[in-house]
Write a protein that holds these residues in place. Sequence first.
Motif, short mmCIF file in Angstrom:
data_model
loop_
_atom_site.label_atom_id
_atom_site.label_comp_id
_atom_site.label_asym_id
_atom_site.label_seq_id
_atom_site.Cartn_x
_atom_site.Cartn_y
_atom_site.Cartn_z
N ALA A 131 49.85 70.33 17.91
CA ALA A 131 48.60 70.52 18.65
C ALA A 131 48.87 70.36 20.13
N GLU B 230 51.71 67.59 21.01
CA GLU B 230 52.17 66.83 19.84
C GLU B 230 53.12 67.74 19.06
N HIS C 168 46.61 69.35 23.60
CA HIS C 168 45.34 68.78 24.05
C HIS C 168 45.27 68.80 25.58
#
Length: 176
Positions: free
Chosen positions: A33, A56, A35
């Motif tokens: 992911a 991540e 962010h």
Amino acid sequence: MKVEVVPHDPTWRVKFEDESKLVAQALGTNVIAIHHIGSTAIPHIYAKPIIDMLVEVKDIAKVDEQNSAMAALGYEAMGEFGLPGRRFYRKHDATGKRTHHVHTFENFSGLQRHLAFRDYMIAHPEDANRYSELKRKLAKQYPDDINGYVDGKDGFIKDMEKRALEWKRSQNICNM
């Protein structure tokens, strides 16, 4: 490094979205992911105009294998850059002004801390405004001293992170 904070720019979100697609492509299937973190992710507050991305990944060692792909996007690989287990990249525009930071971690325990802080600030505009005012004050006080600026925010950030994590836990309990 000159310390500059500017009013919120609504294009920061779009810049994050556009850049995160490129970063995801460069880092490949290792990405879990991406962010948007930092002050540019919090509407209506002053921020240094640098988009911070928290990536991540499944395997931090494999990130190093993608340094050339990140360089092709204009990123400078900085290695751990003071945080064991992190891979840090920074990008500058044609004038040399920094535009993006990529913080890459595997199983990063601080992930929740960063996301809780961002979400708490968005949900609590009064605290976000206090943070914004502190940043403006510190930028004036330390215009050429990034360490003084960062140190001046430290206590406030730690207090807000604690509140944010408690708030997030209470949100999760209520949503069960």
